[in-house]
Design a protein around this motif. Structure first.
Motif, PDB file in Angstrom:
ATOM      1  N   MET A   1      21.971 165.594  25.291  1.00 46.27           N
ATOM      2  CA  MET A   1      21.684 165.203  26.653  1.00 46.27           C
ATOM      3  C   MET A   1      22.650 164.101  27.081  1.00 46.27           C
ATOM      4  O   MET A   1      22.846 163.131  26.372  1.00 46.27           O
ATOM      5  CB  MET A   1      20.240 164.727  26.739  1.00 46.27           C
ATOM      6  N   THR A   2      23.244 164.249  28.250  1.00 50.17           N
ATOM      7  CA  THR A   2      24.219 163.295  28.747  1.00 50.17           C
ATOM      8  C   THR A   2      23.521 162.080  29.344  1.00 50.17           C
ATOM      9  O   THR A   2      22.536 162.208  30.057  1.00 50.17           O
ATOM     10  CB  THR A   2      25.099 163.958  29.831  1.00 50.17           C
ATOM     11  N   ASP A   3      24.064 160.915  29.065  1.00 51.69           N
ATOM     12  CA  ASP A   3      23.549 159.672  29.623  1.00 51.69           C
ATOM     13  C   ASP A   3      24.057 159.541  31.059  1.00 51.69           C
ATOM     14  O   ASP A   3      25.265 159.473  31.287  1.00 51.69           O
ATOM     15  CB  ASP A   3      24.030 158.504  28.766  1.00 51.69           C
ATOM     16  N   PHE A   4      23.148 159.516  32.050  1.00 46.34           N
ATOM     17  CA  PHE A   4      23.581 159.500  33.442  1.00 46.34           C
ATOM     18  C   PHE A   4      24.325 158.220  33.796  1.00 46.34           C
ATOM     19  O   PHE A   4      25.063 158.175  34.766  1.00 46.34           O
ATOM     20  CB  PHE A   4      22.408 159.767  34.390  1.00 46.34           C
ATOM     21  N   THR A   5      24.173 157.157  32.993  1.00 45.62           N
ATOM     22  CA  THR A   5      24.838 155.895  33.309  1.00 45.62           C
ATOM     23  C   THR A   5      26.336 155.933  33.050  1.00 45.62           C
ATOM     24  O   THR A   5      27.065 155.094  33.564  1.00 45.62           O
ATOM     25  CB  THR A   5      24.218 154.716  32.532  1.00 45.62           C
ATOM     26  N   THR A   6      26.782 156.907  32.280  1.00 44.45           N
ATOM     27  CA  THR A   6      28.220 157.034  32.014  1.00 44.45           C
ATOM     28  C   THR A   6      28.779 158.388  32.433  1.00 44.45           C
ATOM     29  O   THR A   6      29.988 158.590  32.403  1.00 44.45           O
ATOM     30  CB  THR A   6      28.508 156.817  30.515  1.00 44.45           C
ATOM     31  N   SER A   7      27.919 159.287  32.815  1.00 39.92           N
ATOM     32  CA  SER A   7      28.330 160.635  33.198  1.00 39.92           C
ATOM     33  C   SER A   7      29.165 160.616  34.479  1.00 39.92           C
ATOM     34  O   SER A   7      28.920 159.818  35.383  1.00 39.92           O
ATOM     35  CB  SER A   7      27.089 161.503  33.425  1.00 39.92           C
ATOM     36  N   THR A   8      30.142 161.507  34.551  1.00 38.63           N
ATOM     37  CA  THR A   8      30.929 161.668  35.774  1.00 38.63           C
ATOM     38  C   THR A   8      30.464 162.872  36.586  1.00 38.63           C
ATOM     39  O   THR A   8      31.084 163.212  37.590  1.00 38.63           O
ATOM     40  CB  THR A   8      32.438 161.810  35.456  1.00 38.63           C
ATOM     41  N   ALA A   9      29.364 163.511  36.161  1.00 38.78           N
ATOM     42  CA  ALA A   9      28.806 164.621  36.933  1.00 38.78           C
ATOM     43  C   ALA A   9      28.429 164.098  38.316  1.00 38.78           C
ATOM     44  O   ALA A   9      27.844 163.015  38.441  1.00 38.78           O
ATOM     45  CB  ALA A   9      27.595 165.202  36.226  1.00 38.78           C
ATOM     46  N   PRO A  10      28.773 164.822  39.372  1.00 40.96           N
ATOM     47  CA  PRO A  10      28.528 164.328  40.732  1.00 40.96           C
ATOM     48  C   PRO A  10      27.105 163.815  40.991  1.00 40.96           C
ATOM     49  O   PRO A  10      26.931 162.730  41.552  1.00 40.96           O
ATOM     50  CB  PRO A  10      28.893 165.525  41.605  1.00 40.96           C
ATOM     51  N   ALA A  11      26.085 164.561  40.601  1.00 42.27           N
ATOM     52  CA  ALA A  11      24.715 164.105  40.868  1.00 42.27           C
ATOM     53  C   ALA A  11      24.402 162.807  40.115  1.00 42.27           C
ATOM     54  O   ALA A  11      23.686 161.948  40.641  1.00 42.27           O
ATOM     55  CB  ALA A  11      23.707 165.192  40.514  1.00 42.27           C
ATOM     56  N   ASP A  12      24.935 162.634  38.917  1.00 40.60           N
ATOM     57  CA  ASP A  12      24.707 161.408  38.153  1.00 40.60           C
ATOM     58  C   ASP A  12      25.378 160.209  38.813  1.00 40.60           C
ATOM     59  O   ASP A  12      24.813 159.113  38.856  1.00 40.60           O
ATOM     60  CB  ASP A  12      25.198 161.563  36.712  1.00 40.60           C
ATOM     61  N   VAL A  13      26.579 160.404  39.319  1.00 38.96           N
ATOM     62  CA  VAL A  13      27.279 159.322  40.022  1.00 38.96           C
ATOM     63  C   VAL A  13      26.462 158.895  41.239  1.00 38.96           C
ATOM     64  O   VAL A  13      26.273 157.701  41.500  1.00 38.96           O
ATOM     65  CB  VAL A  13      28.705 159.762  40.434  1.00 38.96           C
ATOM     66  N   VAL A  14      25.963 159.868  41.990  1.00 37.07           N
ATOM     67  CA  VAL A  14      25.164 159.561  43.183  1.00 37.07           C
ATOM     68  C   VAL A  14      23.868 158.866  42.785  1.00 37.07           C
ATOM     69  O   VAL A  14      23.446 157.889  43.415  1.00 37.07           O
ATOM     70  CB  VAL A  14      24.905 160.832  44.009  1.00 37.07           C
ATOM     71  N   ARG A  15      23.217 159.290  41.698  1.00 43.66           N
ATOM     72  CA  ARG A  15      21.996 158.615  41.228  1.00 43.66           C
ATOM     73  C   ARG A  15      22.278 157.150  40.915  1.00 43.66           C
ATOM     74  O   ARG A  15      21.464 156.271  41.220  1.00 43.66           O
ATOM     75  CB  ARG A  15      21.444 159.313  39.978  1.00 43.66           C
ATOM     76  N   ARG A  16      23.431 156.883  40.292  1.00 45.68           N
ATOM     77  CA  ARG A  16      23.795 155.492  39.993  1.00 45.68           C
ATOM     78  C   ARG A  16      23.964 154.691  41.279  1.00 45.68           C
ATOM     79  O   ARG A  16      23.611 153.514  41.340  1.00 45.68           O
ATOM     80  CB  ARG A  16      25.066 155.428  39.155  1.00 45.68           C
ATOM     81  N   GLN A  17      24.482 155.331  42.316  1.00 48.36           N
ATOM     82  CA  GLN A  17      24.671 154.648  43.599  1.00 48.36           C
ATOM     83  C   GLN A  17      23.324 154.244  44.183  1.00 48.36           C
ATOM     84  O   GLN A  17      23.144 153.121  44.640  1.00 48.36           O
ATOM     85  CB  GLN A  17      25.458 155.557  44.559  1.00 48.36           C
ATOM     86  N   TYR A  18      22.339 155.148  44.170  1.00 43.41           N
ATOM     87  CA  TYR A  18      21.005 154.830  44.688  1.00 43.41           C
ATOM     88  C   TYR A  18      20.339 153.743  43.842  1.00 43.41           C
ATOM     89  O   TYR A  18      19.700 152.840  44.380  1.00 43.41           O
ATOM     90  CB  TYR A  18      20.119 156.075  44.732  1.00 43.41           C
ATOM     91  N   LEU A  19      20.469 153.830  42.534  1.00 48.68           N
ATOM     92  CA  LEU A  19      19.868 152.833  41.660  1.00 48.68           C
ATOM     93  C   LEU A  19      20.475 151.452  41.929  1.00 48.68           C
ATOM     94  O   LEU A  19      19.758 150.456  42.026  1.00 48.68           O
ATOM     95  CB  LEU A  19      20.064 153.232  40.192  1.00 48.68           C
ATOM     96  N   ALA A  20      21.792 151.398  42.061  1.00 48.80           N
ATOM     97  CA  ALA A  20      22.457 150.120  42.343  1.00 48.80           C
ATOM     98  C   ALA A  20      22.002 149.565  43.690  1.00 48.80           C
ATOM     99  O   ALA A  20      21.753 148.363  43.829  1.00 48.80           O
ATOM    100  CB  ALA A  20      23.974 150.309  42.326  1.00 48.80           C
TER     101      ALA A  20
END
Length: 132
Positions: A1-20
């Motif tokens: 399972m990929t860690d969304f905090t380091t993933s470059t997958a588009p949805a993960d990047v966007v999730r990091r933006q909302y979290l920030a």
């Protein structure tokens, strides 16, 4: 399972933006944005226009609104395109009036950074909260 905090997958990047954004972490939020990001706030919105820098938009929202939060609910991803159905909640500092309004955001993510953003929102509800 990929860690969304380091993933470059588009949805993960966007999730990091909302979290920030939710954590009021402007440094982490800017880290999700390309240096030449094209950030478009909908016509009729208080910050309407297209910005071509990661600086400015979030700070201006914080100046006029208390507790501005974008609540991400549903993600629809297709390649580099990510659409998020969400809602904004905040209280206008000048009037004390709250908002709770549905929004849709369209992101384009390339090489692990948001290169384009476009907002769709009921601007009348936002404006109503700004009227004394």
């Amino acid at each position: 399972m990929t860690d969304f905090t380091t993933s470059t997958a588009p949805a993960d990047v966007v999730r990091r933006q909302y979290l920030a954004s939710a954590n009021r972490d402007l440094e982490a939020l800017r880290a999700t944005l390309a240096p030449d990001v094209e950030w478009t706030e909908m016509a009729g919105f208080p910050l309407a226009g297209t910005y071509r820098t990661p600086d400015g938009v979030m700070e201006r929202l914080g100046a006029d609104w208390a507790d501005w939060t974008a609540h991400d609910d549903v993600y629809v991803a297709d390649g580099e395109n990510v659409v998020v159905l969400a809602r904004y909640t905040a209280v206008n500092k000048a009037t004390g009036r709250p908002i709770d309004v549905r929004v849709a955001h369209h992101f384009i993510v390339r090489a692990g950074q948001i290169v384009r953003f476009e907002q769709f929102v009921d601007t009348a509800k936002v404006r109503d909260a700004m009227l004394a």
